[in-house]
Scaffold this motif. Structure first.
Motif, PDB file in Angstrom:
ATOM      1  N   THR A  82       0.806  -1.221   0.000  1.00  0.00           N
ATOM      2  CA  THR A  82       0.000   0.000   0.000  1.00  0.00           C
ATOM      3  C   THR A  82       0.836   1.267   0.000  1.00  0.00           C
ATOM      4  O   THR A  82       0.400   2.298  -0.505  1.00  0.00           O
ATOM      5  CB  THR A  82      -0.938   0.013   1.219  1.00  0.00           C
ATOM      6  OG1 THR A  82      -0.152  -0.143   2.412  1.00  0.00           O
ATOM      7  CG2 THR A  82      -1.955  -1.108   1.130  1.00  0.00           C
ATOM      8  N   LYS A  85       1.401   2.134  -3.466  1.00  0.00           N
ATOM      9  CA  LYS A  85       0.202   1.969  -4.280  1.00  0.00           C
ATOM     10  C   LYS A  85       0.447   1.036  -5.462  1.00  0.00           C
ATOM     11  O   LYS A  85       0.089   1.331  -6.606  1.00  0.00           O
ATOM     12  CB  LYS A  85      -0.334   3.324  -4.752  1.00  0.00           C
ATOM     13  CG  LYS A  85      -0.842   4.204  -3.619  1.00  0.00           C
ATOM     14  CD  LYS A  85      -1.555   5.437  -4.126  1.00  0.00           C
ATOM     15  CE  LYS A  85      -2.171   6.229  -2.977  1.00  0.00           C
ATOM     16  NZ  LYS A  85      -2.905   7.425  -3.439  1.00  0.00           N
ATOM     17  N   SER A 447      -6.754   1.768  -4.352  1.00  0.00           N
ATOM     18  CA  SER A 447      -7.365   2.720  -3.415  1.00  0.00           C
ATOM     19  C   SER A 447      -8.270   3.704  -4.141  1.00  0.00           C
ATOM     20  O   SER A 447      -9.275   4.169  -3.589  1.00  0.00           O
ATOM     21  CB  SER A 447      -6.277   3.477  -2.657  1.00  0.00           C
ATOM     22  OG  SER A 447      -5.433   4.190  -3.552  1.00  0.00           O
TER      23      SER A 447
END
Length: 478
Positions: A82, A85, A447
């Motif tokens: 994360t 990304k 996301s």
């Protein structure tokens, strides 16, 4: 053109467009008139780059397959994706840079006069779109498919059930194959893979059909068998001379992205992972001399501890010199991969012309040939390698040797691992919670989908059960 997508210029291969006109850029909201050949070349480049790059920002699959270990930053080996990304970047590269440009190329080609050549071009684009959609399904599970590529009509696409997408891809592929006429040409320029050779695109398409069928084997055995057998009968890639090879130029900025991370960056971030090195050491596998550099010219190969931080770059085997060449070719399909598919098909009882052992041996032989390594006959005689005596089920035998052979094909190796459940890969003790203590079996959704396409994203998460790294795509039923 209806859409504007980012265009990366492949200097020696693209035909540039002339914008030196009086009305250039008068309409700032209009897209440029980019030739279909330019869009098609860029799509191929973006696809191959995304599937080849070892960038920690883009492609984590060498870490999922436990081929590489990290020295300073170990986020990807711990499946922490994360921060950079990674999922967003993989999604964007395939939807925007590949599928988007291919769709725009279609728009341009449909304005050409109707001809067999035009028909061939559109069929070839269809084939590459099917290839790309399969990657997306295999990565995430449920994805936008029916509503994808429909801008501006649909801005927030719904997600399709991943199990329903594969049959549609097979149908699209069959139609594209039927539309290919190898008595006529296609792309005169712009096709970096096959230079417009329609017969080679047929071979590619049938190989893709074989791959779709193999992935279906545990989910829908009947459809898998009919798909695999039809693909084999029509002809698939069997030798390295038939590989779907992308030849990188050695010049910047379009050199192989592995060179970019290993050499051009002047960083020492990666070493060979002990997971793979230890197995190859046990087998005394001659391919070690290509895959890795020995430590201090000792002839000894030592892998860095997978998932650990602070692996000393100089104390472990580094990635081999061959992978540090700027013009190292990349593959979208290769004989090694396809022969392992056929070995698996034969082991499942499908009619593919020969035995599992025959294709297993051919796969290993083609791997040695591809990397220019001698000694394959002796290797195949090793009791630990020979199909009749190697340990375990056919899944273990094929899965283990495919894992070794596909060292530079992280995504495809990950597919073999998920489908066959071999080799046995263990997540590091410090893996992130999202992986549930196991090697990831999918990527989480980007996301941006949560924030921009929230309603459809939530429906997909509900259908998938959860949005975690340890969730299965539909064909991974074990």
């Amino acid at each position: 053109m209806k859409k504007l997508f980012s265009i990366v210029t492949l200097l020696v291969l693209l035909t540039s467009c002339n914008n030196n006109t009086e009305d250039f850029n008068n309409n700032e909201d209009a897209s440029y008139n980019v030739p279909a050949e330019t869009l098609f070349t860029n799509s191929q480049l973006e696809l191959v780059n995304q599937m080849t790059t070892p960038s920690v920002n883009l492609n984590p699959f060498r870490f999922f397959s436990q081929y590489w270990a990290q020295t300073t930053y170990n986020d990807e080996s711990r499946y922490r994706l994360t921060t950079r990304k990674v999922s967003d970047n993989h999604w964007d590269a395939l939807y925007r840079n590949v599928l988007g440009n291919l769709e725009s190329a279609k728009d341009v080609i449909t304005t050409e006069s109707a001809s067999v050549e035009q028909q061939n071009k559109l069929a070839i684009i269809e084939i590459l779109q099917v290839y790309t959609f399969q990657i997306l399904v295999d990565t995430y599970g449920d994805i936008p498919y029916t509503d994808a590529l429909t801008l501006p009509a649909i801005k927030l696409p719904r997600y399709d059930d991943d199990a329903t997408i594969y049959p549609k891809l097979i149908t699209r592929l069959d139609a594209a194959i039927a539309n290919l006429d190898d008595t006529e040409g296609s792309f005169i320029t712009g096709d970096v893979l096959f230079n417009g050779d329609v017969q080679k695109w047929k071979l590619f398409a049938n190989t893709l059909k074989l791959k779709l069928g193999i992935n279906l084997s545990d989910f829908d055995p009947a459809l898998a068998q009919s798909t695999v057998e039809a693909a084999y009968a029509a002809g698939v890639i069997l030798t390295n001379t038939q590989n779907a090879t992308f030849n990188y130029p050695a010049a910047a900025p379009n050199y192989n992205p592995i060179y970019g991370d290993l050499e051009a960056s002047n960083r020492n971030d990666f070493v060979a992972a002990n997971t793979l090195v230890n197995v190859m050491n046990t087998l005394d596998d001659p391919r070690r001399a290509v895959y890795f550099n020995d430590v201090d010219d000792s002839g000894i190969y030592i892998g860095g501890i997978y998932g650990a931080a602070n692996n000393d770059f100089t104390a472990f085997s580094q990635i081999g010199d061959k992978f540090r060449a700027a013009d190292l070719p990349a593959e979208l399909f290769e004989a090694t991969e396809v022969n392992f598919y056929l070995a698996e098909a034969a082991a499942r009882g499908f009619n593919v012309g020969n035995t599992a052992e025959y294709y297993y041996n051919n796969a290993i032989r083609s791997s040695f040939e591809y990397w220019g390594v001698a000694g394959v006959d002796a290797y195949l005689l090793k009791p630990e390698v020979a199909y009749t005596t190697a340990t375990g089920t056919w899944q273990q035998k094929i899965g283990t040797q495919a894992w070794i052979a596909l060292f530079n094909r992280g995504f495809e190796s990950w597919n073999f691992y998920r489908r066959l459940d071999f080799p046995t890969l263990v997540a590091p003790a410090n893996a992130v919670a999202a992986a549930n203590g196991q090697v990831p079996t999918r990527l989480t959704y980007p996301s941006t989908e949560r924030t921009v396409n929230g309603e459809n994203y939530q429906a997909a998460v509900t259908a998938m059960g959860e949005d975690r790294l340890r969730g299965n795509v539909f064909w991974d039923v074990n």
